[in-house]
Design a protein around this motif. Structure first.
Motif, PDB file in Angstrom:
ATOM      1  N   LEU A 229       0.655  -1.209  -0.258  1.00 29.53           N
ATOM      2  CA  LEU A 229      -0.234   0.178  -0.505  1.00 29.53           C
ATOM      3  C   LEU A 229       1.216   1.137  -0.052  1.00 29.53           C
ATOM      4  O   LEU A 229       0.146   2.043  -0.563  1.00 29.53           O
ATOM      5  N   ARG A 230       1.717   1.320   0.605  1.00 35.26           N
ATOM      6  CA  ARG A 230       2.449   2.441   1.087  1.00 35.26           C
ATOM      7  C   ARG A 230       3.201   3.179  -0.589  1.00 35.26           C
ATOM      8  O   ARG A 230       2.702   3.846  -0.503  1.00 35.26           O
ATOM      9  N   THR A 231       3.839   1.765  -1.418  1.00 32.21           N
ATOM     10  CA  THR A 231       4.735   1.707  -2.670  1.00 32.21           C
ATOM     11  C   THR A 231       3.062   2.650  -3.246  1.00 32.21           C
ATOM     12  O   THR A 231       3.318   3.459  -4.178  1.00 32.21           O
ATOM     13  N   ALA A 232       2.110   2.248  -3.671  1.00 31.90           N
ATOM     14  CA  ALA A 232       0.921   2.598  -4.514  1.00 31.90           C
ATOM     15  C   ALA A 232       0.415   3.798  -3.901  1.00 31.90           C
ATOM     16  O   ALA A 232       0.025   4.468  -5.027  1.00 31.90           O
ATOM     17  N   VAL A 233       1.246   4.212  -3.394  1.00 29.99           N
ATOM     18  CA  VAL A 233       0.461   5.762  -2.828  1.00 29.99           C
ATOM     19  C   VAL A 233       1.697   6.727  -3.345  1.00 29.99           C
ATOM     20  O   VAL A 233       0.945   7.182  -3.891  1.00 29.99           O
ATOM     21  N   ALA A 234       2.897   6.390  -2.660  1.00 32.68           N
ATOM     22  CA  ALA A 234       3.895   6.983  -3.022  1.00 32.68           C
ATOM     23  C   ALA A 234       4.182   7.233  -4.890  1.00 32.68           C
ATOM     24  O   ALA A 234       4.311   8.510  -5.137  1.00 32.68           O
ATOM     25  N   ASN A 235       3.564   6.320  -5.282  1.00 36.55           N
ATOM     26  CA  ASN A 235       4.391   5.935  -7.077  1.00 36.55           C
ATOM     27  C   ASN A 235       3.374   4.957  -7.065  1.00 36.55           C
ATOM     28  O   ASN A 235       3.747   3.689  -7.900  1.00 36.55           O
ATOM     29  N   GLY A 236       1.914   6.216  -8.174  1.00 38.11           N
ATOM     30  CA  GLY A 236       1.231   5.154  -8.785  1.00 38.11           C
ATOM     31  C   GLY A 236       1.230   4.108  -9.666  1.00 38.11           C
ATOM     32  O   GLY A 236       0.638   3.314 -10.260  1.00 38.11           O
ATOM     33  N   ASN A 237       2.460   4.599 -10.423  1.00 34.55           N
ATOM     34  CA  ASN A 237       2.727   3.746 -11.610  1.00 34.55           C
ATOM     35  C   ASN A 237       3.287   2.677 -11.667  1.00 34.55           C
ATOM     36  O   ASN A 237       3.900   2.059 -12.123  1.00 34.55           O
ATOM     37  N   ASP A 238       3.882   2.388 -10.022  1.00 36.14           N
ATOM     38  CA  ASP A 238       4.138   1.036  -9.879  1.00 36.14           C
ATOM     39  C   ASP A 238       3.427  -0.339 -10.239  1.00 36.14           C
ATOM     40  O   ASP A 238       2.691  -0.468  -8.777  1.00 36.14           O
ATOM     41  N   LEU A 239       3.478  -1.089 -10.993  1.00 36.50           N
ATOM     42  CA  LEU A 239       2.790  -1.504 -11.517  1.00 36.50           C
ATOM     43  C   LEU A 239       2.669  -3.034 -10.890  1.00 36.50           C
ATOM     44  O   LEU A 239       1.973  -3.976 -10.249  1.00 36.50           O
ATOM     45  N   ALA A 240       3.907  -3.499  -9.806  1.00 34.18           N
ATOM     46  CA  ALA A 240       4.007  -4.706  -8.992  1.00 34.18           C
ATOM     47  C   ALA A 240       3.459  -4.137  -7.443  1.00 34.18           C
ATOM     48  O   ALA A 240       1.925  -4.588  -7.335  1.00 34.18           O
ATOM     49  N   ALA A 241       2.924  -2.747  -7.100  1.00 33.03           N
ATOM     50  CA  ALA A 241       2.368  -2.458  -6.249  1.00 33.03           C
ATOM     51  C   ALA A 241       1.103  -2.557  -6.741  1.00 33.03           C
ATOM     52  O   ALA A 241       0.136  -2.854  -5.261  1.00 33.03           O
ATOM     53  N   ARG A 242       0.844  -2.000  -8.026  1.00 28.96           N
ATOM     54  CA  ARG A 242      -0.469  -2.218  -7.883  1.00 28.96           C
ATOM     55  C   ARG A 242      -1.331  -3.193  -8.111  1.00 28.96           C
ATOM     56  O   ARG A 242      -2.311  -3.514  -7.838  1.00 28.96           O
ATOM     57  N   GLU A 243      -0.500  -4.023  -8.841  1.00 29.29           N
ATOM     58  CA  GLU A 243      -0.684  -5.510  -8.961  1.00 29.29           C
ATOM     59  C   GLU A 243      -1.110  -6.266  -7.528  1.00 29.29           C
ATOM     60  O   GLU A 243      -2.316  -6.522  -7.130  1.00 29.29           O
ATOM     61  N   GLY A 244      -0.072  -6.169  -6.236  1.00 25.63           N
ATOM     62  CA  GLY A 244      -0.566  -6.505  -5.116  1.00 25.63           C
ATOM     63  C   GLY A 244      -1.598  -5.955  -4.159  1.00 25.63           C
ATOM     64  O   GLY A 244      -2.432  -6.700  -3.287  1.00 25.63           O
ATOM     65  N   MET A 245      -2.088  -5.249  -4.529  1.00 31.22           N
ATOM     66  CA  MET A 245      -3.807  -4.051  -4.473  1.00 31.22           C
ATOM     67  C   MET A 245      -4.591  -5.060  -4.624  1.00 31.22           C
ATOM     68  O   MET A 245      -5.421  -4.958  -3.829  1.00 31.22           O
ATOM     69  N   ALA A 246      -4.598  -5.139  -5.960  1.00 28.83           N
ATOM     70  CA  ALA A 246      -5.689  -4.975  -6.701  1.00 28.83           C
ATOM     71  C   ALA A 246      -5.902  -6.645  -6.765  1.00 28.83           C
ATOM     72  O   ALA A 246      -6.989  -7.069  -5.952  1.00 28.83           O
ATOM     73  N   LYS A 247      -4.458  -7.177  -5.972  1.00 24.57           N
ATOM     74  CA  LYS A 247      -5.155  -8.579  -5.385  1.00 24.57           C
ATOM     75  C   LYS A 247      -5.011  -9.048  -3.662  1.00 24.57           C
ATOM     76  O   LYS A 247      -6.674  -9.450  -3.812  1.00 24.57           O
ATOM     77  N   ALA A 248      -4.852  -8.055  -3.462  1.00 30.32           N
ATOM     78  CA  ALA A 248      -5.153  -7.740  -1.638  1.00 30.32           C
ATOM     79  C   ALA A 248      -7.274  -7.893  -1.627  1.00 30.32           C
ATOM     80  O   ALA A 248      -7.596  -8.248  -1.113  1.00 30.32           O
ATOM     81  N   SER A 249      -6.702  -6.424  -2.452  1.00 28.62           N
ATOM     82  CA  SER A 249      -9.018  -6.036  -2.445  1.00 28.62           C
ATOM     83  C   SER A 249      -9.117  -7.378  -3.134  1.00 28.62           C
ATOM     84  O   SER A 249     -10.706  -7.633  -2.114  1.00 28.62           O
ATOM     85  N   PHE A 250      -9.530  -8.433  -3.301  1.00 29.51           N
ATOM     86  CA  PHE A 250     -10.324  -9.033  -4.753  1.00 29.51           C
ATOM     87  C   PHE A 250     -10.145 -10.349  -3.543  1.00 29.51           C
ATOM     88  O   PHE A 250     -10.666 -10.623  -3.332  1.00 29.51           O
ATOM     89  N   TYR A 251      -8.965 -10.555  -2.391  1.00 33.14           N
ATOM     90  CA  TYR A 251      -8.112 -11.841  -1.464  1.00 33.14           C
ATOM     91  C   TYR A 251      -9.497 -11.411  -0.364  1.00 33.14           C
ATOM     92  O   TYR A 251     -10.738 -12.082   0.065  1.00 33.14           O
ATOM     93  N   ALA A 252      -9.418 -10.685   0.233  1.00 34.77           N
ATOM     94  CA  ALA A 252      -9.826  -9.228   1.150  1.00 34.77           C
ATOM     95  C   ALA A 252     -11.608  -9.609   0.676  1.00 34.77           C
ATOM     96  O   ALA A 252     -12.349  -9.395   1.948  1.00 34.77           O
ATOM     97  N   GLY A 253     -12.122  -9.207  -0.210  1.00 34.26           N
ATOM     98  CA  GLY A 253     -13.456  -9.281  -0.555  1.00 34.26           C
ATOM     99  C   GLY A 253     -14.168 -10.939  -0.767  1.00 34.26           C
ATOM    100  O   GLY A 253     -14.938 -10.786  -0.368  1.00 34.26           O
ATOM    101  N   ILE A 254     -13.264 -11.618  -1.107  1.00 33.40           N
ATOM    102  CA  ILE A 254     -13.717 -12.968  -0.808  1.00 33.40           C
ATOM    103  C   ILE A 254     -13.812 -13.324   0.871  1.00 33.40           C
ATOM    104  O   ILE A 254     -14.646 -13.592   0.944  1.00 33.40           O
ATOM    105  N   ALA A 255     -12.448 -13.179   1.166  1.00 37.08           N
ATOM    106  CA  ALA A 255     -13.176 -13.212   2.831  1.00 37.08           C
ATOM    107  C   ALA A 255     -14.524 -12.514   3.788  1.00 37.08           C
ATOM    108  O   ALA A 255     -14.814 -13.353   4.400  1.00 37.08           O
TER     109      ALA A 255
END
Ligand SMILES: NC(=O)c1ccc[n+]([C@@H]2O[C@H](COP(=O)([O-])OP(=O)(O)OC[C@H]3O[C@@H](n4cnc5c(N)ncnc54)[C@H](O)[C@@H]3O)[C@@H](O)[C@H]2O)c1
Ligand SMILES: [Fe+2]
Length: 386
Positions: A229-255
């Motif tokens: 999350l910190r990286t995604a906020v600091a640098n929105g173009n960081d694709l690895a961070a965006r991918e990590g957050m996209a996965k986190a959001s849908f995993y948390a949605g499943i939960a």
């Protein structure tokens, strides 16, 4: 847990990956669609985000109409208008693209394609009689998990309350998660939606309804958010961070779709209904305080959350490790620039009484809480968060 039966529901198909949006047309066709009603919000339209989706539908010979009159944190009136437009168009597939606001609007429109009456008739648990037209949901924020869950949330101005439609019939047929769509999310929205996902993961992991299946997704979501999350906020173009957050959001949605939320969302809804504080910010404000109150119920699980957030817990007592979980969430929200106290968003001591009263009405969520909460407890927690 032994002897307890748990049901686990997710969309029939979840597609994840960069470029996944290109598959919307093929999926809509597979679902029998020839005429698609597409729900997005005006900001997304301005940013051109639905363009590729519309092209993908048209590429499969599917006629499509784009509807963008979606309100942020939508009111029941705006959703009713969206549902009427969808019905009038007589589409045979409905596609939602956007943050939770657009996706919840789309979910309500789907319900009303095949169920009589008005949206208000379906506020509550399990009241939707049948599935609507086939649905595809495409998130563009990493937060709500609305593309996965059986929930949708609407603001009722007359009551100053958020009301939920909870029904497995609102889980879409297909969820398409494309991290590339989140690259343009501004830092403030990235932070607030990311903290919403963290609240989902923490609450589902410690819910009364948690199961070994939801625990897998919930704890992995906590770990991904702690990492990215910190990286995604600091640098929105960081694709690895965006991918990590996209996965986190849908995993948390499943939960949460299967284990539910509890103390944080219950205390945060009145902040949204009474004071129109954004969903993610409201949850973030209450998260550490809810965790401190609940930690007593399961020191092991709260310790595991601390560890998943990168806290050094080796050698600590279970109590000390558990205490680090709330502290880690507090530091994360501070780092990503979310207000730390309710007073910073305009809440005053004289508001607490109504906030307590409204929070105690969230019986659906309190039933999932791992520790019993009396109204005196809710008051004490809200006073600490002031
Ligand atoms: N259905 C569920 O299970 C569930 C769970 C949690 C929250 N919610 C609900 O979801 C709503 C909040 O959704 P949200 O937090 O995703 O915010 P949102 O949908 O309101 O979007 C926030 C802002 O971000 C913009 N935006 C979205 N994607 C963008 C992108 N890719 N690039 C640039 N800008 C973008 C939007 O236009 C909007 O201005 C609330 O109403 C909340 O109650 C639903
Ligand atoms: Fe949420």
């Amino acid at each position: 847990m032994t002897g307890t039966v748990r049901t686990f529901r997710v969309p029939a198909q979840i597609s994840y990956g960069c470029g996944a949006i290109e598959t919307v047309g093929v999926e809509a066709k597979r679902l029998g669609g020839s005429r698609a009603f597409v729900v997005a919000d005006p900001n997304l339209q301005k940013a051109g985000i639905p363009d590729r989706l519309m092209a993908s539908l048209q590429g499969q010979g599917i006629e499509a109409r784009l509807f963008v009159d979606v309100e942020p944190e939508p009111s029941v009136q705006s959703v009713t208008a969206a549902a009427a437009a969808a019905k009038e168009y007589r589409g045979d597939v409905l596609v939602g693209i956007g943050g939770g606001s657009a996706l919840d609007t789309a979910k309500a429109a789907v319900v009303l394609t095949k169920n009589p009456g008005s949206l208000e008739d379906y506020f509550g648990i399990g009241l939707v009689k049948q599935r609507g037209v086939p649905a595809i949901l495409v998130p563009t924020t990493s937060g709500t998990g609305a593309e996965i869950t059986p929930n949708s949330l609407f603001y009722v101005p007359a009551l100053k309350e958020k009301k939920a439609v909870v029904s497995p019939h609102t889980i879409p047929d297909v969820a398409i998660i494309d991290p590339l769509l989140t690259l343009s999310v501004p830092p403030g929205v990235t932070a607030a939606t990311g903290m919403d996902a963290l609240s989902h993961a923490v609450e589902a992991y410690t819910s009364q309804n948690a199961s070994p299946m939801t625990d897998l997704y919930a704890l992995e979501a906590v770990r991904l958010i702690g990492t990215h999350l910190r990286t995604a906020v600091a640098n929105g173009n960081d694709l690895a961070a965006r991918e990590g957050m996209a996965k986190a959001s849908f995993y948390a949605g499943i939960a949460i779709g299967n284990a539910g939320t509890n103390i944080v969302h219950a205390l945060a809804y009145p902040l949204q209904g009474q004071h129109r504080i954004t969903h993610g910010v409201a949850n973030s404000l209450l998260l550490p305080y809810g965790m401190e109150f609940n930690a007593l119920s399961n020191l092991r699980k709260f310790g595991a959350i601390a560890e998943a957030l990168g806290e050094p817990v080796v050698g600590l007592s279970p109590r000390a490790a558990a205490a680090k979980s709330a502290e880690a969430c507090r530091l994360l929200s501070l780092d990503v620039g979310i207000p730390q106290r309710m007073s910073e968003v305009g809440i005053r001591p004289e508001h607490i009484g109504v906030l307590v009263e409204e929070a105690m009405k969230q019986t659906r969520l309190w039933a999932n809480n791992p520790r019993q909460v009396r109204s005196e407890d809710a008051r004490a927690i809200l006073e600490k968060a002031l």
